[in-house]
Each structure stands twice: as C-alpha cells, then as structure tokens.
Design a protein around this motif. Structure first.
Motif, PDB file in Angstrom:
ATOM      1  N   MET A   1      -2.665   1.025  -4.565  1.00 26.31           N
ATOM      2  CA  MET A   1      -1.696  -0.057  -4.441  1.00 26.31           C
ATOM      3  C   MET A   1      -1.139  -0.406  -5.810  1.00 26.31           C
ATOM      4  SD  MET A   1      -4.136  -3.280  -3.626  1.00 26.31           S
ATOM      5  CE  MET A   1      -3.062  -4.519  -4.282  1.00 26.31           C
TER       6      MET A   1
ATOM      7  N   PRO B   1      -9.724  -3.008  -3.755  1.00 25.11           N
ATOM      8  CA  PRO B   1      -9.589  -3.382  -2.350  1.00 25.11           C
ATOM      9  C   PRO B   1     -10.301  -2.369  -1.456  1.00 25.11           C
ATOM     10  CG  PRO B   1      -7.481  -3.510  -3.467  1.00 25.11           C
ATOM     11  CD  PRO B   1      -8.441  -2.934  -4.446  1.00 25.11           C
ATOM     12  N   GLY B   2     -11.064  -2.856  -0.530  1.00 31.62           N
ATOM     13  CA  GLY B   2     -11.753  -1.965   0.406  1.00 31.62           C
ATOM     14  C   GLY B   2     -13.173  -1.643  -0.001  1.00 31.62           C
TER      15      GLY B   2
ATOM     16  N   ARG C   1     -11.360  -8.132  -0.513  1.00 31.22           N
ATOM     17  CA  ARG C   1      -9.939  -8.246  -0.148  1.00 31.22           C
ATOM     18  C   ARG C   1      -9.196  -8.771  -1.361  1.00 31.22           C
ATOM     19  NH1 ARG C   1     -11.779 -11.091   4.256  1.00 31.22           N
ATOM     20  NH2 ARG C   1     -12.214  -9.753   6.043  1.00 31.22           N
TER      21      ARG C   1
ATOM     22  N   VAL D   1       0.860  -1.183   0.000  1.00 32.86           N
ATOM     23  CA  VAL D   1       0.000   0.000   0.000  1.00 32.86           C
ATOM     24  C   VAL D   1       0.898   1.234   0.000  1.00 32.86           C
ATOM     25  CG1 VAL D   1      -1.675   1.306   1.332  1.00 32.86           C
ATOM     26  CG2 VAL D   1      -1.866  -1.166   1.174  1.00 32.86           C
TER      27      VAL D   1
ATOM     28  N   VAL E   1      -7.268   2.161  -3.343  1.00 40.71           N
ATOM     29  CA  VAL E   1      -7.791   1.438  -2.180  1.00 40.71           C
ATOM     30  C   VAL E   1      -8.884   2.320  -1.582  1.00 40.71           C
ATOM     31  CG1 VAL E   1      -7.258   0.488   0.077  1.00 40.71           C
ATOM     32  CG2 VAL E   1      -5.598   0.325  -1.775  1.00 40.71           C
TER      33      VAL E   1
ATOM     34  N   THR F   1     -10.686  -9.712  -6.406  1.00 36.34           N
ATOM     35  CA  THR F   1     -10.870  -9.563  -4.963  1.00 36.34           C
ATOM     36  C   THR F   1     -12.020 -10.459  -4.513  1.00 36.34           C
ATOM     37  OG1 THR F   1     -12.294  -7.678  -5.370  1.00 36.34           O
ATOM     38  CG2 THR F   1     -10.002  -7.207  -4.873  1.00 36.34           C
TER      39      THR F   1
ATOM     40  N   GLN G   1      -5.587   6.565  -1.304  1.00 37.40           N
ATOM     41  CA  GLN G   1      -4.631   5.474  -1.236  1.00 37.40           C
ATOM     42  C   GLN G   1      -4.695   4.662  -2.510  1.00 37.40           C
ATOM     43  OE1 GLN G   1      -5.890   3.575   2.430  1.00 37.40           O
ATOM     44  NE2 GLN G   1      -3.996   4.340   3.371  1.00 37.40           N
TER      45      GLN G   1
ATOM     46  N   SER H   1     -11.993   3.353   1.107  1.00 37.08           N
ATOM     47  CA  SER H   1     -12.386   3.164   2.503  1.00 37.08           C
ATOM     48  C   SER H   1     -13.762   3.736   2.809  1.00 37.08           C
ATOM     49  CB  SER H   1     -11.346   3.785   3.427  1.00 37.08           C
ATOM     50  OG  SER H   1     -11.146   5.131   3.046  1.00 37.08           O
TER      51      SER H   1
ATOM     52  N   THR I   1      -4.049   0.793  -8.698  1.00 35.83           N
ATOM     53  CA  THR I   1      -5.320   0.331  -8.167  1.00 35.83           C
ATOM     54  C   THR I   1      -5.632   1.103  -6.894  1.00 35.83           C
ATOM     55  OG1 THR I   1      -4.832  -1.845  -9.030  1.00 35.83           O
ATOM     56  CG2 THR I   1      -6.584  -1.698  -7.384  1.00 35.83           C
TER      57      THR I   1
END
Lengths: 334, 622
Positions: free
Chosen positions: B547, B195-196, B566, B3, B532, B560, B545, B534, B530
C-alpha cells in the motif's frame, strides 16, 4: 556406587581418589548427594541421548531426501510430529517429577541429620582464614584453633557457621555441600564423616584478593583419637624448651605478634588473627598456603606479603636472628 | 490510502533524500537511522567481545599450570571481573538489543523505530557505559569483585577507593540504555506492524523480541535499584547492606538475582528468535509448532521471574522455600525442551540446506542442551550445594550463554550479513571458523564440569598441584585457545567479506520474512512501499500486496492497531538531532559525578533539564 566411581575416574583422571572432590564421598551427607548426582546424571543423560537421536535422525533423513525443489510454502504441521511433541512433553514431565521428588527426599534426609546432631563446633570465616572453636568436653568454654578441622568418625557433628567480615562459603566437598558464611546471620551444617584420613576444604564464595588461598585441612579420626586430640588442644601452649625458644616467646609477647595472635598460657591473648597455641601440630600454614615446615614458618613470618599478597599480617622488620628465635619457639608449639 | 497490486515502483530517490542523513560529521553524530545506530552497537559489542576473549585466554593461561605467576591475585580478580561484567552488561544484552534495533523495523517493513531519538540516546548512553568501565581500567581503577559484587565485600568497609563505584555506575548507564531500547522495541512491534500482520502472523523473531523487551522492562529496574543502594551505602553511609546497623547483606542477593536470572533469558530468548528465523529459511518450511513455541516463550518469560533463589541455595534459606524454587527451576526445562523439539522437527520435516547459519543452529542444539541439563542439575537445592560456585557452574553458564546465545548469534550474523552489507560472507571460511569455535568450545568447557565435581571453586587465581586439577585445566585452556582462533577467523571473514564477498542481491537465502523484500543494504528509508501481509511467510507467496499513501517529502510512519494490525494513523517521525547526544552527555556527567559527591544529583540535574528541554522544544509544523 562403584560403577559410578569407575565412570567418574575414567573421565576425571582419578578424581575418585581426590582429597577435595565431590566424586569421592567420605561422609554420609556427601554419599547421599553423590547418589542424587548419579540419579540426576542418568535422567539427564537419557534426555540428552533422546535429543541427539532425534537430531541425528532428522539430519540423516534430510540427507536421504536432498532435493532442491524450490517450492517454498507455509506447511501445515505434521500430525505425527505433533504427537511426538506431546510425547516429549510427557517424557520431560516424568523426568522432572522424578528429579524434584528425589531432590525433596534428599533435602529431608539432610534435615534429619541436622536434628540428630549436637552443636560442638563453631567456625567463623575471616579474610582469609578460618577460626575454629570446639566445645570443651572437660569443662566450660570453647577451645580455639584455626585452619585445621578435626572430626570424629561416624558421629554427626553440627557446626555453627558464621562470618566475621565478608561473605565466605564453607565447603568440604568430600563431606557435604557448601553453606555460606554470612555476616549478621547464623548458619549451620552437619557432617557425619565415615572414612578416616585427610580431606581438604576451600572457601567457595569469592571473598576478596586471596580467596584462592583460603583452604582448610580436615582430619577424620576415630572417636578415641579425636577425644585425645581435643584434650591435647585444650592444654595451654608447651613451655619453651631452650633459651633460643625462650627468647622467641619474649619477642612474640613484647613485639607486634602478640597484638593480633593468641598463645594460651602466655601473655599473648589477642584474637584478631589465628590462634597459635598448637600451631606446629597443624598440617599447613596460612590457611593451606604452605606446608608446615621450619623453612615455611621462617618465610611466612619474614614476609607474608610475598607468599599471600594482601593477607592481614604485615612483613616483619626484625633482624634474621630474632626471626629464627620466633620460628624456633613456634616449632615447639605442638 | 489504497491497496495496489502488483507493487508499483516507488519514488526511491526522493524517499532516500527525506530519510537520509547529512554527509560528514554532523550526519554521523545526529543520525537517528536505526540501521546506523544498530551497526554502531554491534561494532562496539564485537570489539568488546574480542577484548573480553583476550582476557579469558589470559585467565586460561594462568590456570593452565598450578602456582603460575602470569597474573597475580589482583590481576586475575580484575580479569574475571572485567570479563564477566563486560560480557553480561556490555556485550550479551546490548548485542541482542542491537540486533532488534536493526531487524525489527526491517522485518516490519517500517522506515524507523517508534522513537528514533530515544534510539540514538540509548546508544550514546551505552557507549558512555562502555567508556565508564574501560577508561578507568586504563588508569588502573578496575572493578575486581566479579560481575555480581556482593556486599559487604563491595561495601565501604572492605572496598575503599572507586573500583566498586565504577562497576555499580557502569550498570546504571547500560540499564538506562537497555530500558530505552526495550521500550522502543516493544512499542515498535506493538504499533508498527504492517497491515495484516496480526499477532498470530508475526514472525517468531518478533515474538521473541516482544517478550524480551517486556522482560527487560520488568527486570532491569531491580538491578538499577540494588546498585544505587550499594552506591548510597558507599557514598552517604546508608546501611542497606550493613548488618551491624540493621541492614541485610542477603537483601542485595535477592534483588540482584531477581534481575540476574531473567537477564539470562533476556539474552537467550532473542537467540531463540534467531534460531527460528534461520531454521525456517534453511529448512524451507515454516517452523513446526508455531503456537507451542510462542506459548513456550511466554512461559519462560513468566517462570524466569520466579526462580532467582536457585542462585542462592547455599545462603541457608528455609528448606521448604528452597524446594519451591527447585520445582520452579526444573519446570522451566519443559518450555525450553519443547522448543528444541520443534526446531529438530522442522529439520526432520523440511528440506534443509546446510549453509553456515543452519550449521550454527545444529551446534546450538547439541551444545545448549548440555547447558540446559546442567541447569537441571543445579536446580536441585541439595545437589546445587555441591555444584554452585564451582567450575561446574562456570561450565554451565558458558554452555548456556555461548552454546545457547552466541552460537545462534553467530548464525544470525552470517544469515543477515548479506542484508546489512550487500555481500555474502565466505562459506568456506565460515565453516572453518564454525568447526574451530564449536570444537574448541566443547573441548575447553566440557572438562570444567568435571573440574567442578573434583572440587575446584570458581574465581581462584591459582591452585596447588596436589589437587590434581592440572590435566583438565590444560585441556580447558587448549580448547579455549582453539575457539579463540576460530573467533579470529570469524571476525576476519566478516571484515574481508565487506570487500571480497560475493554480491548478495536482495534475497540470497530465499527468506520468507519482509526484510528480504528490500535491497541489500537497505536504502535510508528501508522500503518504498508498505507491504500488506496475509500470512506468516509473505515472501513465499506468488502474489504480493503493498500500500502507499505515506508522505514522501517528510518523515512519516504508519501506525497500526496492536492486535489486528489495521492501519490506524500516520505518525510524524523526528529528523536527525544532536540533542540525544547532548542529553546523554549531561546524564553521564551526573552519573559520574554522583560517584564522588551526592551534590552531583542536585547540580547535575540542571544541565540535564536544559538538554531535555532542547530535545523536546516544540517546532513549527513543517
């Protein structure tokens, strides 16, 4: 009833006077449905008004607080709005419950009409005309006619509904809702007309090329007039009154006409096309396509394909003098 | 994988080379880029929208005067059949799929769909379905029995020739295309969220498309089945719909509407997704009532499969059954009404900016609710007997499909146009088009409610003057013409803005979802990194964020987990290929052949087998 009629008239440019209109009920069933329509319009109108008021208020509120601060953020839901959402769900539930109950009750009412009625008439849908048969009150069997339905006033009449070829739908908006005519299935409909006079019906399920020209004249008469009319229909065709008409009859029975049409009392007995025994007593020709006049009769038998393209009846190859003789004979069939 | 924060500049040029298409014709036919495929879908649907609109105007001209001879019976029947069939099967459903194909990977910050070649196959099948309907039209073999061709009228006895076959087989094409697109969309949303982005942090548009694709997978096989039964009745004299041989004509209606009713929601739910996205951005707050909206969408999707019989009340079904379907049809108004409340509440609580996309949302609310309420009226079994198959229903279905689906779609075009092209559409001309379309539509279609109540059946090419229907028909025709002018301005605005529009930048509206993070138009690989996620509105956060760790030199996607999103594993993504086109051609050959001879199913399977073998031929790992 009245205020709704005025409402409808204001919008529908005189729809209340319509001969083919849901808004001018001429029978018990249509009146019941008209009442349900009114109730539904009121409930839906209130719902729409509430939406518009809320939307208008939201837009107005946003004008008052037109600030362009750039803070964009995930905002938690407002508590008062959440309560509003719950309230709105409650209002909708009540409205829907009301409509479902009213709809259910109307359905039962119509079902009760069905039980009370006697099955005296059969109607069969054809491409693109209606075969109509009445139980003969004097004797046995059925009296056949076409494209013009007569009904007694104030008496529930149960009509058996069938189709000969494709699916049609039998609909006389002033008298009741529609019912499909389905090959291989028997349906029925009960009509209790209360207003005297003519109304118009029309096929409501697309049934092919001339679906638009599959109409039905309907006359509501007093029971006395109805009985008189029916006994007239039960009689065989009137005899040819003049040599010209006589010749017309011969042309019909020896030519192609008689291979599809039937004229009771003559040797023309085929059942593929509308019964012509009392054809000139009808109001219109070719399922509401033309008014019943001598000119229209002439035009129709000369070249039906020009007036109702695709109709089963072929154009005639007879010379004009023969056509005239046939028309003269048919005109006498009252 | 690691990350990183703040995001690093990715190796853009190398990624673009890896994910880009070869130049020229080869690149054109072999592409598996979801953006190019979606753009093709949209161009074809818009072209058909224009053609169908012209057909509609021709019909309105014919009906403006009683006993007019502009279109004769055959011409009129062909016009409404083409209009209805193409609008339902070739425009409304595919354009929503196209928006999903374009948007879903961008909103997920992915580089492509889960099955890129299936995506290409879907478009080619769709295109051949379009040609299936319109090429025979050039040779005067046009379907002429409406958009639902009930037997026995469409059966072998009453429709000789191939008009009905063309219609039935056109549906097979488009449904194969739609199923391919839906499976693709479903898997993409379930397994390729960044992700997230848990299910609970998924933008409402993605919920809408997830639910729509699931509905499509359940509903569309029914219509393929029923049209195949019709074709076999016509081709090899099975008697599914022949009452004389123990068949049942009503069976066709049940199976058709088991598909046909959900189809309306397959068109409408993506539109709700557009409304949610636009409302959020232009009210500059998250949409009020995220959970109620998602639950409403799910409720609509479930209920939609339980009320098809309300299309068949006039068939003469048992009354208790009819009452059940009345209740079910009325109940679906509640989830729809709840959503309308939520969108108005978002305007109420937000700080709205009235650019054209939001104006379309307001027009959607004002217009669609009328269609919803006329739907409530037709839901009542006894009342429907006076309304069904009349102009009331014509008004209702256009209020729902134009007000409920096309208005949000126009808003969505204006909203995402800058992302797709890099330029903004003219707001001034956008507003002119808006007022003409919304005003003209309501002027044109509201009187049709009254025409229906005045007894005018649908699908009639002419009417006698004595019916008194003419004045309102003139109004309806005039309104449609005004809306047509508005639509022409909308299309012209879209075309001219390609050159003359103001450069948009990556995020002209201040949107909160991930597609606004990449450049406009997006590069072939969409995103360098990619992100992330939240929360629901990742772009409205100060801190972003991302990755890294996906391959740069070959095509690789991040998969994911379905619920929590995830990171699961890296998936190789296929390169451009001509096999999807070749497979679509062989499948088409079989479909077309099977109109003429049942042996096409046997011999036509061989080339399909060959092309599918080519498609799936194992390759050495790069």
């Amino acid at each position: 009833m009245k205020p709704r009629c005025i409402w409808a008239a204001a919008f529908a440019l005189g729809g209340c006077a319509g001969r083919q209109s849901v808004l001018a009920p001429a029978g018990e069933e249509a009146s019941t449905l008209h009442g349900l329509l009114g109730l539904t319009l009121i409930v839906c109108g209130i719902a729409y008004l509430l939406v518009l008021v809320f939307l208008g208020a939201a837009l107005w509120r946003s004008r008052l607080r037109l600030n362009h601060e750039p803070a964009l953020a995930a905002t938690p839901d407002d508590r008062r709005l959440s309560l509003g959402l719950a309230g709105w769900a409650g209002v909708m539930t009540i409205g829907i419950f009301l409509l479902a109950a009213a709809s259910f009750l109307v359905d039962r009412t119509l079902a009760r009409h069905d039980e009370a009625a006697a099955g005296d008439i059969r109607i069969t849908g054809h491409q693109w005309w209606w075969r109509i048969e009445y139980r003969n009150p004097a004797g046995t069997g059925w009296i056949e006619t076409a494209n013009e339905l007569h009904l007694p006033q104030g008496r529930p009449t149960r009509i058996d509904i069938r189709a000969a070829d494709v699916i049609h739908s039998f609909w006389i908006p002033n008298l009741s809702g529609k019912i499909d005519m389905i090959p291989g299935r028997a349906n029925h409909l009960t009509l209790t007309p209360h207003r005297l006079g003519w109304v118009r019906g029309q096929c409501a399920e697309f049934c092919g090329l001339q679906h638009a020209r599959m109409a039905l004249d309907v006359k509501v008469e007093t029971p006395h007039d109805y009985a008189a009319w029916l006994s007239g229909q039960a009689r065989p065709a009137a005899a040819a009154s003049a040599p010209e008409a006589e010749r017309g009859l011969t042309l019909i029975t020896t030519g192609t006409c008689g291979s599809c049409h039937s004229i009771r009392g003559t040797s023309a007995q085929a059942r593929a096309a509308p019964d012509l025994t009392h054809v000139a007593a009808r109001r219109s020709l070719a399922a509401g396509t033309l008014p019943m006049t001598r000119e229209a009769l002439m035009g129709w038998i000369t070249n039906p394909q020009a007036l109702k393209p695709g109709a089963e009846m072929p154009a005639s190859t007879l010379p004009p003098a023969d056509m005239l003789a046939i028309a003269t004979y048919l005109e006498g069939l009252r | 994988m690691s990350v990183v924060d703040p995001p690093l500049k990715g190796p853009t040029a190398r990624l673009a080379r890896t994910w880009g298409d070869a130049p020229g014709l080869w690149g054109f036919i072999a592409t598996v880029d979801h953006k190019r495929i979606a753009a093709r879908y949209i161009v074809v649907t818009v072209a058909l929208l224009v053609l169908d609109g012209l057909l509609a105007l021709d019909m309105r001209l014919q009906l403006a005067f009683p006993a007019l001879k502009r279109l004769e019976a055959q011409g009129y029947n062909e016009a409404f059949s083409l209009h209805g069939s193409a609008m339902m099967f070739l425009v409304s459903v595919p354009v929503m799929e196209a928006m999903a194909i374009w948007l879903v990977p961008l909103m997920l910050a992915q580089r492509n769909m889960a099955f890129p070649r299936l995506n290409a196959f879907s478009f080619w099948m769709y295109l051949e379905g379009v040609l299936m309907l319109w090429i025979p039209h050039l040779f005067n073999v046009t379907p002429d029995l409406g958009w639902f061709e009930y037997p026995p009228l469409s059966g072998p006895s009453y429709s000789p020739g191939h008009r009905a076959d063309i219609w039935a087989q056109m549906i097979t094409f488009t449904e194969v295309a739609a199923l391919s697109a839906s499976v693709n969309t479903f898997v993409t949303i379930m397994r390729m969220r960044p992700p997230g982005m848990t299910l609970a942090r998924m933008p409402l548009f993605l919920w809408a498309m997830l639910i729509t694709s699931l509905m499509t997978i359940f509903a569309l096989p029914a219509v393929m089945l029923v049209t195949s039964m019709l074709i076999s009745d016509r081709l090899v004299a099975t008697h599914f719909f022949n009452p004389a041989m123990g068949g049942d004509v009503v069976l066709f209606q049940h199976i058709f509407w088991f598909f046909g009713h959900p189809e309306v929601y397959i068109i409408f739910i993506p539109a709700l997704g557009f409304v949610a996205a636009i409302t959020e951005t232009f009210c500059r707050r998250t949409v009020f009532g995220y959970v109620p909206i998602v639950l409403s969408l799910v409720a609509i999707a479930v209920l939609a499969f339980g009320l098809w019989v309300h299309h068949m009340f006039a068939v003469g079904l048992p009354r208790l059954g009819a009452s059940f379907y009345t209740a079910a049809s009325l109940v679906i108004a509640i989830p729809a009404g709840l959503q309308i409340f939520c969108y108005i509440a978002t305007i109420w609580a937000g700080r709205p900016r009235f650019a054209t996309p939001l104006m379309w949302v307001v027009a959607f609310i004002v217009t669609f609710v009328i269609g919803g309420l006329s739907g409530v009226m037709t839901a009542s079994a006894p009342l429907d007997l006076q309304l069904t198959d009349t102009y009331f229903v014509v008004a209702h279905l256009h209020y729902v499909l134009i007000g409920g689906a096309m208005f949000p779609l126009f808003g969505a075009f204006a909203y995402w146009y800058p992302k797709a092209t890099g330029r903004l559409m003219s707001e001034a001309w956008g507003k002119v088009a808006f007022w003409l379309i919304v005003g003209g539509f309501n002027l044109g279609f509201f009187p049709m409610h009254l025409l229906g109540l005045m007894g005018m059946p649908r699908r009639i090419y002419t009417y006698p003057a004595e019916t008194g229907w003419q004045p309102l028909n003139i109004v309806a025709s005039a309104g449609s013409a005004i809306a047509g002018i508005g639509a022409a301005i909308f299309v012209a605005n879209a075309l001219l803005s390609l050159w003359r529009g103001k450069p948009a930048g990556s995020d002209p509206w201040g949107g909160a979802t991930l597609e606004w993070a990449t450049s406009s138009p997006p590069p072939p690989h969409n995103f360098d990194q990619t992100p992330v996620v939240s929360d629901l509105t990742p772009l409205w956060r100060e801190q972003r964020q991302a990755m890294e760790g996906l391959a740069v030199e070959h095509r690789e996607l991040l998969m994911t987990t379905p619920i929590e999103a995830r990171p699961d594993y890296r998936q190789k993504s296929p390169s451009p290929s001509i096999w999807p086109l070749l497979t679509a051609l062989t499948v088409s050959a079989m479909f077309v052949g099977s109109i003429f001879t049942p042996w096409a199913l046997v011999w036509g399977a061989l080339p399909i087998g060959a092309t599918v073998t080519g498609w799936f031929w194992p390759k050495k790992q790069a």
